[in-house]
Write a protein that holds these residues in place. Structure first.
Motif, mmCIF file in Angstrom:
data_model
loop_
_atom_site.group_PDB
_atom_site.id
_atom_site.type_symbol
_atom_site.label_atom_id
_atom_site.label_comp_id
_atom_site.label_asym_id
_atom_site.label_seq_id
_atom_site.Cartn_x
_atom_site.Cartn_y
_atom_site.Cartn_z
ATOM 1 N N GLN A 156 43.689 51.056 33.999
ATOM 2 C CA GLN A 156 44.378 49.935 34.606
ATOM 3 C C GLN A 156 43.353 49.025 35.262
ATOM 4 O O GLN A 156 42.180 49.363 35.356
ATOM 5 N N ARG A 157 43.794 47.872 35.724
ATOM 6 C CA ARG A 157 42.886 46.904 36.328
ATOM 7 C C ARG A 157 42.736 47.214 37.817
ATOM 8 O O ARG A 157 43.715 47.406 38.520
ATOM 9 N N PHE A 158 41.481 47.237 38.280
ATOM 10 C CA PHE A 158 41.168 47.447 39.687
ATOM 11 C C PHE A 158 40.299 46.301 40.185
ATOM 12 O O PHE A 158 39.435 45.802 39.467
ATOM 13 N N THR A 159 40.526 45.913 41.434
ATOM 14 C CA THR A 159 39.668 44.953 42.117
ATOM 15 C C THR A 159 38.850 45.732 43.131
ATOM 16 O O THR A 159 39.400 46.393 44.006
ATOM 17 N N ILE A 160 37.531 45.664 42.970
ATOM 18 C CA ILE A 160 36.615 46.346 43.880
ATOM 19 C C ILE A 160 36.036 45.299 44.831
ATOM 20 O O ILE A 160 35.522 44.275 44.383
ATOM 21 N N SER A 161 36.147 45.555 46.115
ATOM 22 C CA SER A 161 35.576 44.672 47.137
ATOM 23 C C SER A 161 34.399 45.389 47.773
ATOM 24 O O SER A 161 34.538 46.518 48.236
ATOM 25 N N VAL A 162 33.255 44.721 47.764
ATOM 26 C CA VAL A 162 32.036 45.302 48.317
ATOM 27 C C VAL A 162 31.527 44.382 49.422
ATOM 28 O O VAL A 162 31.257 43.205 49.183
ATOM 29 N N ASP B 204 48.725 45.270 42.226
ATOM 30 C CA ASP B 204 49.902 45.240 43.101
ATOM 31 C C ASP B 204 49.534 45.231 44.580
ATOM 32 O O ASP B 204 50.346 44.836 45.414
ATOM 33 N N GLU B 205 48.327 45.659 44.898
ATOM 34 C CA GLU B 205 47.893 45.739 46.295
ATOM 35 C C GLU B 205 47.116 44.510 46.755
ATOM 36 O O GLU B 205 46.679 44.437 47.899
ATOM 37 N N THR B 206 46.942 43.534 45.847
ATOM 38 C CA THR B 206 46.137 42.356 46.178
ATOM 39 C C THR B 206 46.868 41.062 45.853
ATOM 40 O O THR B 206 47.807 41.025 45.056
ATOM 41 N N ILE B 207 46.407 40.012 46.486
ATOM 42 C CA ILE B 207 46.812 38.642 46.162
ATOM 43 C C ILE B 207 45.558 38.005 45.583
ATOM 44 O O ILE B 207 44.502 38.007 46.229
ATOM 45 N N PHE B 208 45.651 37.499 44.361
ATOM 46 C CA PHE B 208 44.438 37.026 43.707
ATOM 47 C C PHE B 208 44.687 35.766 42.898
ATOM 48 O O PHE B 208 45.812 35.464 42.511
ATOM 49 N N GLN B 209 43.605 35.033 42.676
ATOM 50 C CA GLN B 209 43.619 33.779 41.927
ATOM 51 C C GLN B 209 42.294 33.617 41.192
ATOM 52 O O GLN B 209 41.302 34.249 41.544
ATOM 53 N N GLU B 210 42.309 32.732 40.219
ATOM 54 C CA GLU B 210 41.099 32.258 39.559
ATOM 55 C C GLU B 210 41.189 30.748 39.494
ATOM 56 O O GLU B 210 42.269 30.184 39.645
ATOM 57 N N ALA C 192 40.136 37.496 45.747
ATOM 58 C CA ALA C 192 41.280 38.314 46.132
ATOM 59 C C ALA C 192 41.232 38.694 47.600
ATOM 60 O O ALA C 192 40.161 38.854 48.174
ATOM 61 N N VAL C 193 42.406 38.847 48.161
ATOM 62 C CA VAL C 193 42.579 39.443 49.482
ATOM 63 C C VAL C 193 43.613 40.545 49.323
ATOM 64 O O VAL C 193 44.459 40.501 48.428
ATOM 65 N N THR C 194 43.541 41.537 50.201
ATOM 66 C CA THR C 194 44.489 42.643 50.111
ATOM 67 C C THR C 194 45.767 42.303 50.854
ATOM 68 O O THR C 194 45.759 41.531 51.817
#
Length: 176
Positions: A4-10, A82-88, A157-159
């Protein structure tokens, strides 16, 4: 486990070479980075990497653990869509005559909620912000008319949930 797709924030200190080492972590595991964005974060002197991958949660957990071993990295997190709000964001460069000669171009602009950034004698530039599929859809609609240039940003993205990063950073800097 299913992919599945994951957004990793570092969150990291802003040091030369960190991006190369982080990308090496994905390379060793043969995991493709779908999107990458690096910017300053909400905390002064701290950068935020936003990395999108399509893999299993197990692999994502291992990758985040490896990223956190980098000396400059303060903390890394991963979240599902589902846990993030994201845009491009995207920019489309189109021949100017089409703006006036093709009524359908005007309809595409209006229906996609895009903006005209600039108009010159030879071209005009449209800006579109949204989800990846919205930008892809607009690209598909404009393609038959001829796109002179196209560029898309990485995901930002923000959570949805509160991120404890500020508290973690306060602790991190007190330990130094």
């Amino acid at each position: 486990m299913k992919k599945q797709r994951f957004t990793i924030s570092v969150y990291s200190e802003n040091n030369v070479g960190l991006l190369n080492r982080i990308s090496g972590i994905f390379l060793k595991r043969h995991i493709n980075v779908e999107s990458l964005n690096v910017s300053k974060s909400e905390i002064e002197n701290v950068s935020k990497f936003t990395i999108v991958v399509n893999t299993t949660e197990d692999w994502t957990r291992k990758i985040v653990a490896q990223i956190e071993k980098q000396i400059e990295v303060i903390k890394a997190f991963y979240h599902t869509d589902d846990e993030t709000i994201f845009q491009e964001s995207a920019l489309f460069k189109i021949a100017s005559h089409l703006l006036f000669d093709e009524r359908q171009i005007q309809n595409i602009i209006k229906e996609s909620n895009s903006q005209i950034v600039t108009v010159s004698r030879d071209f005009f530039v449209l800006a579109k912000t949204g989800r990846r599929h919205e930008i892809d859809e607009m690209h598909d609609q404009l393609e038959p008319f001829g796109i002179m240039q196209f560029v898309r940003s990485g995901r930002i993205a923000v959570t949805k949930s509160e991120m404890p990063i500020t508290t973690l950073l306060e602790d991190f800097y007190q330990d130094k």
